[in-house]
Motif scaffolding. Structure first.
Motif, PDB file in Angstrom:
ATOM      1  N   ASP A  13      94.358 -72.424  -4.513  1.00 46.62           N
ATOM      2  CA  ASP A  13      93.738 -73.078  -3.358  1.00 46.62           C
ATOM      3  C   ASP A  13      92.717 -72.220  -2.631  1.00 46.62           C
ATOM      4  O   ASP A  13      91.964 -72.725  -1.796  1.00 46.62           O
ATOM      5  CB  ASP A  13      94.820 -73.505  -2.357  1.00 46.62           C
ATOM      6  CG  ASP A  13      95.698 -74.619  -2.900  1.00 46.62           C
ATOM      7  OD1 ASP A  13      95.201 -75.385  -3.758  1.00 46.62           O
ATOM      8  OD2 ASP A  13      96.861 -74.733  -2.485  1.00 46.62           O
ATOM      9  N   TYR A  14      92.686 -70.919  -2.948  1.00 47.05           N
ATOM     10  CA  TYR A  14      91.779 -70.007  -2.241  1.00 47.05           C
ATOM     11  C   TYR A  14      91.059 -69.099  -3.233  1.00 47.05           C
ATOM     12  O   TYR A  14      91.620 -68.722  -4.256  1.00 47.05           O
ATOM     13  CB  TYR A  14      92.558 -69.137  -1.242  1.00 47.05           C
ATOM     14  CG  TYR A  14      93.072 -69.900  -0.048  1.00 47.05           C
ATOM     15  CD1 TYR A  14      92.358 -69.933   1.149  1.00 47.05           C
ATOM     16  CD2 TYR A  14      94.278 -70.608  -0.119  1.00 47.05           C
ATOM     17  CE1 TYR A  14      92.833 -70.638   2.245  1.00 47.05           C
ATOM     18  CE2 TYR A  14      94.750 -71.321   0.966  1.00 47.05           C
ATOM     19  CZ  TYR A  14      94.026 -71.338   2.147  1.00 47.05           C
ATOM     20  OH  TYR A  14      94.482 -72.055   3.224  1.00 47.05           O
ATOM     21  N   HIS A  57      91.379 -72.272   6.909  1.00 45.15           N
ATOM     22  CA  HIS A  57      90.047 -72.139   6.338  1.00 45.15           C
ATOM     23  C   HIS A  57      89.885 -70.798   5.632  1.00 45.15           C
ATOM     24  O   HIS A  57      89.303 -70.711   4.548  1.00 45.15           O
ATOM     25  CB  HIS A  57      88.987 -72.273   7.440  1.00 45.15           C
ATOM     26  CG  HIS A  57      87.586 -72.137   6.939  1.00 45.15           C
ATOM     27  ND1 HIS A  57      86.892 -70.936   6.968  1.00 45.15           N
ATOM     28  CD2 HIS A  57      86.753 -73.036   6.368  1.00 45.15           C
ATOM     29  CE1 HIS A  57      85.689 -71.108   6.448  1.00 45.15           C
ATOM     30  NE2 HIS A  57      85.574 -72.375   6.077  1.00 45.15           N
ATOM     31  N   ALA A  95      89.243 -70.863   1.607  1.00 45.32           N
ATOM     32  CA  ALA A  95      89.748 -72.127   1.094  1.00 45.32           C
ATOM     33  C   ALA A  95      88.700 -72.819   0.226  1.00 45.32           C
ATOM     34  O   ALA A  95      87.504 -72.799   0.543  1.00 45.32           O
ATOM     35  CB  ALA A  95      90.153 -73.043   2.242  1.00 45.32           C
ATOM     36  N   ILE A  96      89.164 -73.443  -0.876  1.00 44.14           N
ATOM     37  CA  ILE A  96      88.247 -74.168  -1.738  1.00 44.14           C
ATOM     38  C   ILE A  96      88.137 -75.633  -1.343  1.00 44.14           C
ATOM     39  O   ILE A  96      87.329 -76.374  -1.895  1.00 44.14           O
ATOM     40  CB  ILE A  96      88.683 -74.069  -3.219  1.00 44.14           C
ATOM     41  CG1 ILE A  96      90.054 -74.726  -3.425  1.00 44.14           C
ATOM     42  CG2 ILE A  96      88.716 -72.613  -3.670  1.00 44.14           C
ATOM     43  CD1 ILE A  96      90.479 -74.791  -4.877  1.00 44.14           C
ATOM     44  N   SER A  97      88.966 -76.055  -0.368  1.00 46.38           N
ATOM     45  CA  SER A  97      88.978 -77.450   0.065  1.00 46.38           C
ATOM     46  C   SER A  97      89.202 -77.512   1.574  1.00 46.38           C
ATOM     47  O   SER A  97      89.977 -76.711   2.113  1.00 46.38           O
ATOM     48  CB  SER A  97      90.082 -78.218  -0.672  1.00 46.38           C
ATOM     49  OG  SER A  97      90.268 -79.508  -0.112  1.00 46.38           O
ATOM     50  N   PRO A  98      88.555 -78.456   2.281  1.00 43.58           N
ATOM     51  CA  PRO A  98      88.723 -78.527   3.740  1.00 43.58           C
ATOM     52  C   PRO A  98      90.079 -79.053   4.190  1.00 43.58           C
ATOM     53  O   PRO A  98      90.417 -78.936   5.367  1.00 43.58           O
ATOM     54  CB  PRO A  98      87.599 -79.487   4.167  1.00 43.58           C
ATOM     55  CG  PRO A  98      87.339 -80.331   2.957  1.00 43.58           C
ATOM     56  CD  PRO A  98      87.555 -79.418   1.787  1.00 43.58           C
ATOM     57  N   ASP A  99      90.867 -79.633   3.275  1.00 43.66           N
ATOM     58  CA  ASP A  99      92.152 -80.208   3.690  1.00 43.66           C
ATOM     59  C   ASP A  99      93.319 -79.223   3.549  1.00 43.66           C
ATOM     60  O   ASP A  99      94.482 -79.613   3.687  1.00 43.66           O
ATOM     61  CB  ASP A  99      92.460 -81.495   2.909  1.00 43.66           C
ATOM     62  CG  ASP A  99      92.509 -81.279   1.402  1.00 43.66           C
ATOM     63  OD1 ASP A  99      92.210 -80.158   0.955  1.00 43.66           O
ATOM     64  OD2 ASP A  99      92.832 -82.240   0.685  1.00 43.66           O
ATOM     65  N   LEU A 100      93.012 -77.945   3.302  1.00 46.39           N
ATOM     66  CA  LEU A 100      94.069 -76.941   3.234  1.00 46.39           C
ATOM     67  C   LEU A 100      94.488 -76.510   4.639  1.00 46.39           C
ATOM     68  O   LEU A 100      93.789 -76.784   5.617  1.00 46.39           O
ATOM     69  CB  LEU A 100      93.603 -75.734   2.422  1.00 46.39           C
ATOM     70  CG  LEU A 100      93.327 -76.029   0.939  1.00 46.39           C
ATOM     71  CD1 LEU A 100      92.696 -74.824   0.262  1.00 46.39           C
ATOM     72  CD2 LEU A 100      94.608 -76.426   0.228  1.00 46.39           C
ATOM     73  N   ASN A 108      97.498 -83.566  -2.735  1.00 48.28           N
ATOM     74  CA  ASN A 108      96.909 -83.125  -1.481  1.00 48.28           C
ATOM     75  C   ASN A 108      97.333 -84.007  -0.309  1.00 48.28           C
ATOM     76  O   ASN A 108      96.842 -83.832   0.811  1.00 48.28           O
ATOM     77  CB  ASN A 108      95.371 -83.124  -1.585  1.00 48.28           C
ATOM     78  CG  ASN A 108      94.864 -82.012  -2.479  1.00 48.28           C
ATOM     79  OD1 ASN A 108      95.443 -80.925  -2.511  1.00 48.28           O
ATOM     80  ND2 ASN A 108      93.790 -82.273  -3.210  1.00 48.28           N
TER      81      ASN A 108
END
Length: 251
Positions: A129-130, A165, A157-162, A91
């Protein structure tokens, strides 16, 4: 008893719809991404009101790693940027400038050129990732203004750093080829619209050779990403280490 049976059918149908959407997204990933290590050239061209204003050429080296991809990007042109590198390791995204010999962590959301963000030129697996939801079936116009019957997916998105959103994506019902995507901020603001077009046989599949990205507020601000020179190639794991960036030498 009857109520429980109906409720069970509803839960089963919802689970099937979720699974089906994720499978469709995975199928579109397979169209965009080869399954083995490979390289390609990406040319990014920025247009303002139909006039070219900037251009970048990148050499991209990509290696699958546990379902995702690790990427090394080398700036080829213009001359002022030649030799700069960008590395995606897990990541983490790093930018290396040979002039300063320093590598700094950067965000995939940062703009690389025009409407193309750093994350737009990386090889990504959206299905990992989604979370995808099947939002229905629609007939839309593709990037060549031809009508296409499509599945519509909504991705979160499953993570805020993708990079994004949330995404809305349209896939051709027959081929599962990505046709169009809308990209949104966390607040729901439209960032950009992308059309995937000019599919060509590359590394065992029909893949989009061109992505047209249109600004969410100014439709006269357009960035085109053209992919070429696909080739299977060994991408050594040593290339994909931050500490190796100062020693990297293109073949």
């Amino acid at each position: 008893m009857k109520l429980l049976f109906v409720l069970g059918l509803f839960i089963s149908s919802a689970s099937f719809a979720s699974m089906d959407a994720q499978a469709l997204l995975a199928a579109s990933d397979a169209i965009r991404n080869p399954t083995q290590s490979f390289g390609l050239t990406s040319t990014l061209i920025e247009y303002r009101k139909g006039k070219e204003t900037d251009r970048n050429t990148l050499a991209i080296y990509s290696r699958p790693d546990g379902g995702r991809f690790r990427n090394l990007i080398r700036f080829v042109a213009p001359i002022r940027d030649a030799g700069k590198l960008m590395l995606k390791d897990g990541n983490d995204l790093w930018f290396y400038d040979p002039a300063s010999k320093a590598s700094v962590r950067i965000s995939p959301q940062q703009r690389l050129l025009g409407q193309a963000a750093n994350g737009d030129v990386l090889t990504v697996n959206l299905a990992l990732d989604y979370r995808a939801e099947l939002a229905g079936e629609e007939e839309i116009q593709d990037g060549d203004r031809k009508n296409r019957a499509c599945y519509k997916l909504k991705l979160k998105a499953i993570s805020p750093d993708l990079t994004y959103h949330s995404i809305e994506m349209w896939l051709d019902k027959t081929s599962k080829q990505p046709v169009k995507s809308l990209f949104y901020t966390e607040s729901g603001r439209l960032l950009k619209t992308a059309y995937f077009r000019r599919y060509q046989p590359q590394l065992g599949a029909e893949r989009p050779s061109e992505t047209v990205i249109i600004d969410g507020l100014d439709p006269a601000w357009v960035t085109v990403i053209k992919n070429s020179d696909y080739a299977w190639r060994d991408v050594p794991t040593s290339w994909l280490q931050r500490d190796y960036l100062p020693r990297f030498k293109p073949e």
